[in-house]
Write a protein that holds these residues in place. Structure first.
Motif, PDB file in Angstrom:
ATOM      1  N   GLN A  34      55.279  14.927-100.887  1.00  0.00           N
ATOM      2  CA  GLN A  34      55.576  15.095 -99.256  1.00  0.00           C
ATOM      3  C   GLN A  34      55.067  16.243 -98.631  1.00  0.00           C
ATOM      4  N   LYS A  35      55.522  17.170 -99.169  1.00  0.00           N
ATOM      5  CA  LYS A  35      55.732  18.495 -98.515  1.00  0.00           C
ATOM      6  C   LYS A  35      54.072  19.191 -98.348  1.00  0.00           C
ATOM      7  N   VAL A  36      53.378  18.795 -99.763  1.00  0.00           N
ATOM      8  CA  VAL A  36      52.041  19.207 -99.777  1.00  0.00           C
ATOM      9  C   VAL A  36      51.242  18.402 -98.675  1.00  0.00           C
ATOM     10  N   GLN A  37      51.477  16.960 -98.436  1.00  0.00           N
ATOM     11  CA  GLN A  37      50.782  16.407 -97.544  1.00  0.00           C
ATOM     12  C   GLN A  37      50.998  16.969 -96.339  1.00  0.00           C
ATOM     13  N   ALA A  38      52.206  17.232 -96.037  1.00  0.00           N
ATOM     14  CA  ALA A  38      52.747  17.704 -94.561  1.00  0.00           C
ATOM     15  C   ALA A  38      51.913  19.052 -94.382  1.00  0.00           C
TER      16      ALA A  38
ATOM     17  N   VAL B  42      45.143  15.973-104.636  1.00  0.00           N
ATOM     18  CA  VAL B  42      45.166  15.584-103.459  1.00  0.00           C
ATOM     19  C   VAL B  42      44.174  14.587-103.157  1.00  0.00           C
ATOM     20  N   GLU B  43      44.424  13.435-102.982  1.00  0.00           N
ATOM     21  CA  GLU B  43      43.230  12.319-102.628  1.00  0.00           C
ATOM     22  C   GLU B  43      42.845  12.651-101.195  1.00  0.00           C
ATOM     23  N   ASN B  44      41.537  12.343-100.708  1.00  0.00           N
ATOM     24  CA  ASN B  44      41.169  12.121 -99.432  1.00  0.00           C
ATOM     25  C   ASN B  44      41.273  13.681 -99.015  1.00  0.00           C
ATOM     26  N   SER B  45      40.956  14.638 -99.602  1.00  0.00           N
ATOM     27  CA  SER B  45      41.242  16.089 -99.092  1.00  0.00           C
ATOM     28  C   SER B  45      40.236  16.796 -98.355  1.00  0.00           C
ATOM     29  N   ILE B  46      39.029  16.300 -98.748  1.00  0.00           N
ATOM     30  CA  ILE B  46      37.987  16.951 -97.797  1.00  0.00           C
ATOM     31  C   ILE B  46      37.977  16.670 -96.364  1.00  0.00           C
ATOM     32  N   THR B  47      37.816  17.828 -95.526  1.00  0.00           N
ATOM     33  CA  THR B  47      37.962  17.590 -93.837  1.00  0.00           C
ATOM     34  C   THR B  47      36.710  16.968 -93.452  1.00  0.00           C
TER      35      THR B  47
ATOM     36  N   ILE C 261      38.757  27.401 -96.782  1.00  0.00           N
ATOM     37  CA  ILE C 261      39.987  26.511 -96.358  1.00  0.00           C
ATOM     38  C   ILE C 261      41.098  26.753 -97.594  1.00  0.00           C
ATOM     39  N   ASP C 262      40.679  26.475 -98.807  1.00  0.00           N
ATOM     40  CA  ASP C 262      41.492  27.022 -99.843  1.00  0.00           C
ATOM     41  C   ASP C 262      41.999  28.105 -99.881  1.00  0.00           C
TER      42      ASP C 262
ATOM     43  N   ASN D   3      45.266  19.950 -89.756  1.00  0.00           N
ATOM     44  CA  ASN D   3      45.326  18.892 -89.139  1.00  0.00           C
ATOM     45  C   ASN D   3      44.498  17.791 -89.630  1.00  0.00           C
ATOM     46  N   HIS D   4      44.614  17.517 -90.783  1.00  0.00           N
ATOM     47  CA  HIS D   4      44.136  16.482 -91.659  1.00  0.00           C
ATOM     48  C   HIS D   4      45.036  15.580 -92.580  1.00  0.00           C
ATOM     49  N   LYS D   5      44.857  14.451 -92.336  1.00  0.00           N
ATOM     50  CA  LYS D   5      45.858  13.508 -92.978  1.00  0.00           C
ATOM     51  C   LYS D   5      45.032  13.190 -94.279  1.00  0.00           C
ATOM     52  N   THR D   6      45.652  13.574 -95.549  1.00  0.00           N
ATOM     53  CA  THR D   6      45.177  13.122 -96.864  1.00  0.00           C
ATOM     54  C   THR D   6      45.470  11.798 -97.369  1.00  0.00           C
TER      55      THR D   6
END
Length: 137
Positions: free
Chosen positions: A21-25, A51-56, A78-79, A32-35
């Motif tokens: 949850q905290k990594v997603q947050a 992390v799924e759907n991690s590419i902005t 970004i990384d 400003n990216h919703k994974t």
């Protein structure tokens, strides 16, 4: 992990859910990216995070325009930018120093894999008890 007297240690599963949850947050706050789904697994002194759907969107746009090299460079930056906040987050939640943080992202798969190497396994409660399971016996 310094726990106030009388407080019970979290289980491994509780730590893994909290981390997810905290990594997603963190992605939301920093990029400003919703994974998509974030999966965390603690293995003794290592933590694996997917992390799924991690590419902005900017990275996707560059890749779609055939600018894969530039998209990879953006991903690398970004990384690097979220490396310290992620390390701080892991240390805060797990109560253990992070010695190394390795990550890689796949533009084609839209996933990021992260491995954290810890100084020692985090203190966790075995299901149904107050004892820890980091004595490696």
């Amino acid at each position: 992990m310094d726990m106030p007297s009388g407080q019970v240690l979290p289980t491994r599963g509780q730590l893994e859910r909290d981390l997810s949850q905290k990594v997603q947050a963190l992605y939301r706050q920093q990029l400003n990216h919703k994974t998509g789904k974030v999966s965390c697994q603690i293995f003794d002194e290592k933590v694996a995070i997917v992390v799924e759907n991690s590419i902005t969107q900017p990275e996707k746009l560059l890749a779609e325009k055939g600018e894969n090299e530039l998209a990879e460079k953006v991903r690398s930056e970004i990384d690097e930018a979220i490396r310290q906040p992620l390390k701080d987050l892991l240390e805060d939640i797990l109560g253990v120093k992070v010695l190394d943080l390795l990550s890689d992202a796949g533009l084609e798969t839209d996933r990021t894999g992260i491995i954290a190497v810890l100084e020692q396994p985090p203190d966790v409660r075995l299901n149904g008890s107050k004892s820890t399971n980091h004595d490696n016996s």
